[in-house]
Scaffold this motif. Sequence first.
Motif, mmCIF file in Angstrom:
data_model
loop_
_atom_site.group_PDB
_atom_site.id
_atom_site.type_symbol
_atom_site.label_atom_id
_atom_site.label_comp_id
_atom_site.label_asym_id
_atom_site.label_seq_id
_atom_site.Cartn_x
_atom_site.Cartn_y
_atom_site.Cartn_z
ATOM 1 N N CYS A 24 26.541 -29.203 9.614
ATOM 2 C CA CYS A 24 26.798 -29.014 8.203
ATOM 3 C C CYS A 24 25.981 -29.943 7.332
ATOM 4 O O CYS A 24 26.345 -30.228 6.221
ATOM 5 N N GLY A 25 24.931 -30.495 7.857
ATOM 6 C CA GLY A 25 24.103 -31.305 6.982
ATOM 7 C C GLY A 25 23.773 -32.662 7.542
ATOM 8 O O GLY A 25 23.187 -33.475 6.871
ATOM 9 N N GLY A 26 24.197 -32.973 8.760
ATOM 10 C CA GLY A 26 23.765 -34.228 9.343
ATOM 11 C C GLY A 26 24.649 -35.386 8.975
ATOM 12 O O GLY A 26 25.656 -35.247 8.313
ATOM 13 N N ALA A 27 24.249 -36.570 9.398
ATOM 14 C CA ALA A 27 25.051 -37.755 9.203
ATOM 15 C C ALA A 27 24.783 -38.371 7.856
ATOM 16 O O ALA A 27 23.999 -37.888 7.069
ATOM 17 N N SER A 28 25.447 -39.470 7.628
ATOM 18 C CA SER A 28 25.368 -40.160 6.357
ATOM 19 C C SER A 28 23.943 -40.388 5.909
ATOM 20 O O SER A 28 23.081 -40.781 6.678
ATOM 21 N N GLY A 29 23.701 -40.122 4.586
ATOM 22 C CA GLY A 29 22.439 -40.430 3.978
ATOM 23 C C GLY A 29 21.372 -39.403 4.285
ATOM 24 O O GLY A 29 20.376 -39.316 3.603
ATOM 25 N N GLY A 30 21.568 -38.558 5.288
ATOM 26 C CA GLY A 30 20.560 -37.589 5.630
ATOM 27 C C GLY A 30 20.962 -36.238 5.116
ATOM 28 O O GLY A 30 21.072 -36.009 3.945
ATOM 29 N N SER A 31 21.196 -35.307 5.988
ATOM 30 C CA SER A 31 21.717 -34.030 5.672
ATOM 31 C C SER A 31 20.655 -32.993 5.483
ATOM 32 O O SER A 31 19.713 -33.196 4.755
ATOM 33 N N GLU A 32 20.888 -31.868 6.107
ATOM 34 C CA GLU A 32 20.027 -30.730 5.926
ATOM 35 C C GLU A 32 20.691 -29.795 4.963
ATOM 36 O O GLU A 32 21.896 -29.752 4.855
ATOM 37 N N ALA A 33 19.907 -29.001 4.281
ATOM 38 C CA ALA A 33 20.438 -28.158 3.220
ATOM 39 C C ALA A 33 21.360 -27.096 3.769
ATOM 40 O O ALA A 33 21.142 -26.550 4.837
ATOM 41 N N ALA A 34 22.420 -26.815 3.028
ATOM 42 C CA ALA A 34 23.305 -25.712 3.375
ATOM 43 C C ALA A 34 22.567 -24.399 3.128
ATOM 44 O O ALA A 34 21.755 -24.284 2.224
ATOM 45 N N ASP A 35 22.864 -23.404 3.966
ATOM 46 C CA ASP A 35 22.237 -22.092 3.807
ATOM 47 C C ASP A 35 22.989 -21.329 2.730
ATOM 48 O O ASP A 35 23.812 -20.473 3.004
ATOM 49 N N THR A 36 22.724 -21.691 1.482
ATOM 50 C CA THR A 36 23.461 -21.155 0.345
ATOM 51 C C THR A 36 22.497 -20.529 -0.642
ATOM 52 O O THR A 36 21.468 -21.110 -0.953
ATOM 53 N N PRO A 37 22.816 -19.331 -1.142
ATOM 54 C CA PRO A 37 21.918 -18.696 -2.107
ATOM 55 C C PRO A 37 21.925 -19.436 -3.427
ATOM 56 O O PRO A 37 22.823 -20.221 -3.708
ATOM 57 N N PRO A 38 20.903 -19.216 -4.263
ATOM 58 C CA PRO A 38 20.878 -19.859 -5.575
ATOM 59 C C PRO A 38 22.131 -19.540 -6.359
ATOM 60 O O PRO A 38 22.736 -18.480 -6.191
ATOM 61 N N PRO A 39 22.586 -20.452 -7.211
ATOM 62 C CA PRO A 39 23.826 -20.246 -7.948
ATOM 63 C C PRO A 39 23.684 -19.160 -9.007
ATOM 64 O O PRO A 39 22.585 -18.819 -9.434
ATOM 65 N N SER A 40 24.825 -18.614 -9.416
ATOM 66 C CA SER A 40 24.807 -17.627 -10.485
ATOM 67 C C SER A 40 24.489 -18.315 -11.809
ATOM 68 O O SER A 40 24.485 -19.526 -11.913
ATOM 69 N N SER A 41 24.192 -17.542 -12.835
ATOM 70 C CA SER A 41 23.872 -18.112 -14.136
ATOM 71 C C SER A 41 25.061 -18.890 -14.672
ATOM 72 O O SER A 41 26.218 -18.511 -14.458
ATOM 73 N N ARG A 42 24.780 -19.975 -15.358
ATOM 74 C CA ARG A 42 25.829 -20.848 -15.854
ATOM 75 C C ARG A 42 26.369 -20.359 -17.185
ATOM 76 O O ARG A 42 25.656 -19.772 -17.993
ATOM 77 N N THR A 43 27.641 -20.614 -17.409
ATOM 78 C CA THR A 43 28.241 -20.364 -18.710
ATOM 79 C C THR A 43 27.823 -21.479 -19.660
ATOM 80 O O THR A 43 27.357 -22.534 -19.221
ATOM 81 N N PRO A 44 27.965 -21.286 -20.965
ATOM 82 C CA PRO A 44 27.598 -22.350 -21.907
ATOM 83 C C PRO A 44 28.357 -23.637 -21.610
ATOM 84 O O PRO A 44 29.497 -23.616 -21.135
ATOM 85 N N ALA A 45 27.728 -24.764 -21.880
ATOM 86 C CA ALA A 45 28.349 -26.060 -21.622
ATOM 87 C C ALA A 45 29.570 -26.257 -22.507
ATOM 88 O O ALA A 45 29.549 -25.898 -23.686
ATOM 89 N N PRO A 46 30.643 -26.831 -21.961
ATOM 90 C CA PRO A 46 31.788 -27.161 -22.801
ATOM 91 C C PRO A 46 31.433 -28.312 -23.734
ATOM 92 O O PRO A 46 30.466 -29.037 -23.491
ATOM 93 N N PRO A 47 32.199 -28.504 -24.808
ATOM 94 C CA PRO A 47 31.929 -29.633 -25.700
ATOM 95 C C PRO A 47 32.035 -30.956 -24.953
ATOM 96 O O PRO A 47 32.797 -31.085 -23.992
ATOM 97 N N ALA A 48 31.277 -31.928 -25.368
ATOM 98 C CA ALA A 48 31.356 -33.257 -24.755
ATOM 99 C C ALA A 48 32.748 -33.837 -24.982
ATOM 100 O O ALA A 48 33.382 -33.607 -26.010
ATOM 101 N N ASP A 49 33.235 -34.578 -23.975
ATOM 102 C CA ASP A 49 34.555 -35.191 -24.082
ATOM 103 C C ASP A 49 34.559 -36.207 -25.217
ATOM 104 O O ASP A 49 33.614 -36.987 -25.378
#
Length: 258
Positions: A24-49
Amino acid sequence: MTALVRSLRAAALVGCVLVPAAACGGASGGSEAADTPPPSSRTPAPPADKGPACEGTPTAKGLHVLRGGSQALPGGAGPVLYKEGGSDGTHRTATLTNGTGTGTAQAGTTSWPVRPGQTLAVGGKAFAVSQICTYRVVLTPKDETAVTQSPVPNAVDPGWPSLTDGRLRLRWHVPNTERHGAISAILHDVAADPDRADIVITSRAGGGAGYEDARVGDTLEFAGRLWKLTVIDTGDGNPSMANRNSGYVDLQLIGPSS
């Protein structure tokens, strides 16, 4: 991004930490990428806290329910999920719900809007809402018989995560998993205008987190430590392991989460 998409992705990540780290990505500090497709389009950003970042007793001992994650409560009263929160510029509020332990709410959940100093009753147990922050809610058992200590740094692998100059860098979709696979951190999504990031923490022991739309300057908590988000690089939009320009975030260690 819809709540359904986020829930499905969180569930997939929980499965990730329950298998050996090498799968699932290797040990600490390393890690190989997850086999995950690009994310869907983002919704507009919420207002800053509007802030403040925290309200309540900063030295309060209790159970830390992290933003977007579930925490088991003593006596079978949990788990409880920190679903959402906000501020009017002076005071903070949060909404807690029944949690599943995987960072998603159960069907037919009960919601508890809470504010600092309030008493919350869950499963017949009473808790003081000692502190509300953008990144956590601290619940102190009223009966004083349960665990009331703040979290300690990751007990399974105290050296996780590996840091460079006190900094942890997470590349987009590349899990950083401690060597026993019990806890993992991943930059789940990045977006621009304004720059923001979704960072997901999964843990076998519970206490995971989902920091959505985090911005530079925000505080996060995981592995018993506090972190400041100092850099968001949105990259070129391609979250491939082989792509060194896929985007990343830098988290600077602040200190223990007490």
